[in-house]
Motif scaffolding. Structure first.
Motif, PDB file in Angstrom:
ATOM      1  N   ALA A 199       3.725  22.629 -80.900  1.00 23.40           N
ATOM      2  CA  ALA A 199       4.898  22.669 -79.992  1.00 23.40           C
ATOM      3  C   ALA A 199       4.786  21.636 -78.784  1.00 23.40           C
ATOM      4  CB  ALA A 199       5.134  24.194 -79.687  1.00 23.40           C
ATOM      5  N   GLN A 200       3.803  21.866 -78.238  1.00 23.71           N
ATOM      6  CA  GLN A 200       3.548  20.755 -76.923  1.00 23.71           C
ATOM      7  C   GLN A 200       3.597  19.237 -77.405  1.00 23.71           C
ATOM      8  OE1 GLN A 200       0.112  20.954 -74.292  1.00 23.71           O
ATOM      9  NE2 GLN A 200      -0.603  22.725 -75.466  1.00 23.71           N
ATOM     10  N   TYR A 201       3.142  19.058 -78.615  1.00 25.46           N
ATOM     11  CA  TYR A 201       3.407  17.734 -79.140  1.00 25.46           C
ATOM     12  C   TYR A 201       4.860  17.101 -79.315  1.00 25.46           C
ATOM     13  CZ  TYR A 201       3.758  14.229 -83.188  1.00 25.46           C
ATOM     14  OH  TYR A 201       4.124  13.262 -83.825  1.00 25.46           O
ATOM     15  N   LEU A 202       5.484  18.081 -79.864  1.00 20.17           N
ATOM     16  CA  LEU A 202       6.887  17.880 -80.025  1.00 20.17           C
ATOM     17  C   LEU A 202       7.720  18.010 -78.780  1.00 20.17           C
ATOM     18  CD1 LEU A 202       7.679  20.443 -82.973  1.00 20.17           C
ATOM     19  CD2 LEU A 202       7.501  18.015 -83.135  1.00 20.17           C
ATOM     20  N   LEU A 203       7.463  18.636 -77.690  1.00 16.34           N
ATOM     21  CA  LEU A 203       7.845  18.450 -76.523  1.00 16.34           C
ATOM     22  C   LEU A 203       7.542  17.080 -75.826  1.00 16.34           C
ATOM     23  CD1 LEU A 203       7.570  22.216 -75.425  1.00 16.34           C
ATOM     24  CD2 LEU A 203       9.807  20.638 -75.665  1.00 16.34           C
ATOM     25  N   VAL A 204       6.289  16.662 -76.024  1.00 21.63           N
ATOM     26  CA  VAL A 204       5.976  15.355 -75.374  1.00 21.63           C
ATOM     27  C   VAL A 204       6.912  14.387 -75.828  1.00 21.63           C
ATOM     28  CG1 VAL A 204       4.249  13.675 -75.345  1.00 21.63           C
ATOM     29  CG2 VAL A 204       3.796  15.952 -74.838  1.00 21.63           C
ATOM     30  N   LEU A 205       7.000  14.502 -77.363  1.00 21.19           N
ATOM     31  CA  LEU A 205       7.956  13.177 -78.103  1.00 21.19           C
ATOM     32  C   LEU A 205       9.508  13.515 -77.521  1.00 21.19           C
ATOM     33  CD1 LEU A 205       6.852  13.712 -81.734  1.00 21.19           C
ATOM     34  CD2 LEU A 205       6.226  11.991 -80.368  1.00 21.19           C
ATOM     35  N   ALA A 206       9.691  14.643 -77.364  1.00 19.56           N
ATOM     36  CA  ALA A 206      11.264  14.954 -76.660  1.00 19.56           C
ATOM     37  C   ALA A 206      11.330  14.133 -75.306  1.00 19.56           C
ATOM     38  CB  ALA A 206      11.471  16.239 -76.700  1.00 19.56           C
ATOM     39  N   PHE A 207      10.459  14.353 -74.492  1.00 17.42           N
ATOM     40  CA  PHE A 207      10.587  13.849 -73.020  1.00 17.42           C
ATOM     41  C   PHE A 207      10.210  12.390 -73.080  1.00 17.42           C
ATOM     42  CE2 PHE A 207       9.355  18.287 -71.432  1.00 17.42           C
ATOM     43  CZ  PHE A 207      10.350  18.225 -70.403  1.00 17.42           C
ATOM     44  N   GLY A 208       9.298  12.026 -73.868  1.00 11.34           N
ATOM     45  CA  GLY A 208       9.079  10.503 -73.952  1.00 11.34           C
ATOM     46  C   GLY A 208      10.284   9.732 -74.488  1.00 11.34           C
ATOM     47  N   LYS A 209      10.949  10.087 -75.394  1.00 14.92           N
ATOM     48  CA  LYS A 209      12.302   9.417 -75.937  1.00 14.92           C
ATOM     49  C   LYS A 209      13.327   9.595 -74.877  1.00 14.92           C
ATOM     50  CE  LYS A 209      13.303   8.278 -79.594  1.00 14.92           C
ATOM     51  NZ  LYS A 209      13.277   7.217 -80.289  1.00 14.92           N
ATOM     52  N   ALA A 210      13.502  10.806 -74.300  1.00 15.39           N
ATOM     53  CA  ALA A 210      14.341  10.836 -73.383  1.00 15.39           C
ATOM     54  C   ALA A 210      14.350   9.950 -72.177  1.00 15.39           C
ATOM     55  CB  ALA A 210      14.588  12.298 -72.608  1.00 15.39           C
ATOM     56  N   PHE A 211      12.936   9.578 -71.863  1.00 10.66           N
ATOM     57  CA  PHE A 211      12.550   8.711 -70.583  1.00 10.66           C
ATOM     58  C   PHE A 211      12.662   7.392 -71.060  1.00 10.66           C
ATOM     59  CE2 PHE A 211       9.347  11.945 -69.095  1.00 10.66           C
ATOM     60  CZ  PHE A 211      10.312  12.700 -68.148  1.00 10.66           C
ATOM     61  N   LEU A 212      12.679   6.962 -72.254  1.00  4.47           N
ATOM     62  CA  LEU A 212      12.649   5.474 -72.831  1.00  4.47           C
ATOM     63  C   LEU A 212      14.053   5.283 -73.394  1.00  4.47           C
ATOM     64  CD1 LEU A 212       9.095   5.362 -74.436  1.00  4.47           C
ATOM     65  CD2 LEU A 212       9.799   4.363 -72.319  1.00  4.47           C
ATOM     66  N   THR A 213      14.604   5.957 -74.060  1.00  4.88           N
ATOM     67  CA  THR A 213      15.642   5.602 -74.821  1.00  4.88           C
ATOM     68  C   THR A 213      16.967   5.424 -73.833  1.00  4.88           C
ATOM     69  OG1 THR A 213      14.948   6.660 -76.688  1.00  4.88           O
ATOM     70  CG2 THR A 213      17.233   6.060 -76.737  1.00  4.88           C
ATOM     71  N   GLY A 242       8.179  23.882 -72.301  1.00  7.11           N
ATOM     72  CA  GLY A 242       9.636  24.289 -72.845  1.00  7.11           C
ATOM     73  C   GLY A 242      10.419  24.694 -71.592  1.00  7.11           C
ATOM     74  N   ALA A 243       9.980  25.141 -70.663  1.00  7.17           N
ATOM     75  CA  ALA A 243      10.829  25.715 -69.401  1.00  7.17           C
ATOM     76  C   ALA A 243      11.240  24.402 -68.824  1.00  7.17           C
ATOM     77  CB  ALA A 243       9.957  26.469 -68.635  1.00  7.17           C
ATOM     78  N   VAL A 244      10.328  23.360 -68.526  1.00  8.73           N
ATOM     79  CA  VAL A 244      10.879  22.205 -67.985  1.00  8.73           C
ATOM     80  C   VAL A 244      11.748  21.464 -68.593  1.00  8.73           C
ATOM     81  CG1 VAL A 244       9.918  20.218 -67.232  1.00  8.73           C
ATOM     82  CG2 VAL A 244       8.461  22.117 -66.753  1.00  8.73           C
ATOM     83  N   TYR A 245      11.588  21.324 -69.992  1.00 15.81           N
ATOM     84  CA  TYR A 245      12.643  20.681 -70.716  1.00 15.81           C
ATOM     85  C   TYR A 245      14.035  21.499 -70.613  1.00 15.81           C
ATOM     86  CZ  TYR A 245      14.935  18.340 -74.585  1.00 15.81           C
ATOM     87  OH  TYR A 245      15.869  17.413 -75.323  1.00 15.81           O
ATOM     88  N   LEU A 246      14.103  22.732 -70.607  1.00 13.49           N
ATOM     89  CA  LEU A 246      15.314  23.575 -70.582  1.00 13.49           C
ATOM     90  C   LEU A 246      16.003  23.186 -69.108  1.00 13.49           C
ATOM     91  CD1 LEU A 246      14.194  26.939 -72.153  1.00 13.49           C
ATOM     92  CD2 LEU A 246      15.846  25.047 -73.217  1.00 13.49           C
ATOM     93  N   MET A 281      10.713  24.677 -79.615  1.00 16.79           N
ATOM     94  CA  MET A 281      11.254  25.801 -79.193  1.00 16.79           C
ATOM     95  C   MET A 281      11.209  26.990 -80.072  1.00 16.79           C
ATOM     96  SD  MET A 281      11.847  25.042 -75.862  1.00 16.79           S
ATOM     97  CE  MET A 281      12.430  26.391 -75.530  1.00 16.79           C
ATOM     98  N   SER A 282      11.566  26.479 -81.440  1.00 14.96           N
ATOM     99  CA  SER A 282      11.378  27.427 -82.589  1.00 14.96           C
ATOM    100  C   SER A 282       9.966  27.884 -82.823  1.00 14.96           C
ATOM    101  CB  SER A 282      11.863  26.642 -83.904  1.00 14.96           C
ATOM    102  OG  SER A 282      11.034  25.859 -84.400  1.00 14.96           O
TER     103      SER A 282
END
Length: 427
Positions: free
Chosen positions: A73-87, A128-132, A105-106
């Protein structure tokens, strides 16, 4: 909410989905990107452990995801934040990397508990809380960071974890995890006007810098103190009680004294580690300066100036929400919601807000001449819709609020001194 992230909880006996993931080299790149933009929040990720799990994951993805569910779950959130920062922009109009966040989150635990690797679970819940929070789901963010904080309490890491029982590395790790969770809980609680789930007097674990004198841990310590001061300000000075009991002035004085002490320590830290200079590349120093000025309403101009400095050198990071609008002229979708909330508040306070020109308050010094009426400005004449010109701002070189000015202001609030001054003038 500006956007609603949805997910379906994955049962504990179901192997998590490991399809459509980036290659290892890109995953490492995204991790480095997240570390760069996260600043002190990167303390939540144990880099050595994360990278070890990462290499194991790319050797056998399904097995690793099933056996290390919360790390995954941590790994997936790191991917989500990284894509948001770069794309730059997602053609679908949704935040870049949101599909990774939904999958993460699931995998997070429900309220039945976090029996498997509780520390990693606490870290995943916090990310997850930081992403939300970043997508304006503030209530969900508050609930998740509250669950992480309760996990800390259940595991007892809000108390000192003896080194002789678990070793110095794990003891330090528990201490760091707790204080980051504590800091996020205080900040997210303040954002929705709710109290924290733990009292300061129930905490006995030491701050990390008391044991490790590195710049990073000193930075974390100052952030924790700033979060605590902000929460204290909101619950005492701005708190709402059944009746006024005369403690407002004393609470305000206490806050000002705490701010003066913290301002002194913050200035000493920046002078020692950054030679007193707030350069555009000093992300740590700028973040501390921003957090400090969030404790004082008169610092709004400094906050804007500092944010502009970060934006000029692309150090501020990209907002997850800025990609949700198909029309680039619409800006951040959360901004109209916040403006609507302010307008509703204005309507509620309208009966208590006179529209006439305000009457100038007398000076604290009864012997001084009255100030010129032109020095007082009617806020009703200010056009809040007028566009703000960033270029008009110049970076204020001030590191923090001068401690002596804060102490002088606290002294001016002393009721007995005020009454003596007035009584002497009358006599």
């Amino acid at each position: 909410m500006a956007v609603k992230l949805q997910w379906r909880p994955v049962p504990a006996d179901e192997v998590p989905d490991v399809t459509n993931l980036p290659p290892l080299d890109y995953a490492l790149f995204l991790f480095s990107t997240v570390k760069f933009y996260f600043g002190f929040l990167s303390f939540m990720i144990d880099e050595e452990s994360y990278l070890r799990h990462l290499y194991e994951f790319y050797e056998n993805s399904s097995s690793k995801a099933a056996s290390s569910r919360y790390w995954y779950a941590q790994y997936l959130l790191v991917l989500a934040f990284g894509k948001a920062f770069l794309t730059a922009r997602n053609p679908s109009g949704t935040p870049p990397g949101h599909q990774y966040a939904s999958r993460a989150m699931s995998l997070l635990p429900d309220l039945s508990g976090m029996h498997e690797d509780p520390l990693t679970c606490i870290q995943a819940l916090s990310l997850g809380a930081v992403y939300l929070q970043s997508i304006d789901m503030r209530r969900a963010a508050f609930q998740h960071i509250g669950q992480a904080l309760r996990g800390c309490i259940i595991e007892g890491i809000h108390r000192h974890v003896p080194e002789e029982l678990c070793g110095p590395e794990l003891s330090s790790r528990c201490r760091t995890i707790f204080w980051v969770v504590y800091m996020l809980d205080r900040e997210f609680s303040a954002l929705i006007g709710a109290p924290s789930s733990i009292r300061d007097e129930d905490i006995s674990v030491r701050l990390p810098a008391e044991m490790e004198n590195s710049v990073e841990h000193s930075n974390l310590t100052l952030h924790v103190r700033l979060s605590r001061l902000m929460a204290q300000t909101l619950t005492t000075v701005y708190g709402v009680g059944d009746e006024f009991n005369g403690t407002l002035i004393r609470n305000t004085q206490s806050i000002l004294h705490s701010m003066a002490e913290l301002s002194h320590d913050l200035t000493a830290f920046l002078n020692q580690n950054f030679h007193g200079l707030i350069s555009r590349a000093s992300k740590m120093a700028i973040r501390l300066m921003l957090a400090h000025h969030h404790c004082c309403a008169d610092s709004a101009q400094t906050i804007l100036q500092t944010l502009q400095t970060l934006a000029d050198d692309d150090l501020m990071g990209k907002s997850t929400l800025e990609f949700l609008s198909d029309n680039p002229n619409h800006g951040n979708p959360a901004a109209p919601l916040r403006r609507q909330e302010l307008r509703q508040l204005e309507q509620i306070l309208a009966p208590l807000t006179p529209k006439s020109n305000p009457i100038p308050l007398p000076s604290m010094n009864v012997n001084s001449a009255a100030q010129d009426d032109n020095e007082f400005h009617d806020l009703d004449n200010v056009d809040v819709e007028e566009a703000f010109e960033w270029d008009l701002l110049g970076l204020n070189s001030s590191v923090s609020l001068p401690p002596q000015e804060l102490l002088d202001l606290a002294d001016q609030l002393d009721v007995e001194s005020i009454m003596q001054s007035v009584g002497g003038a009358v006599g």
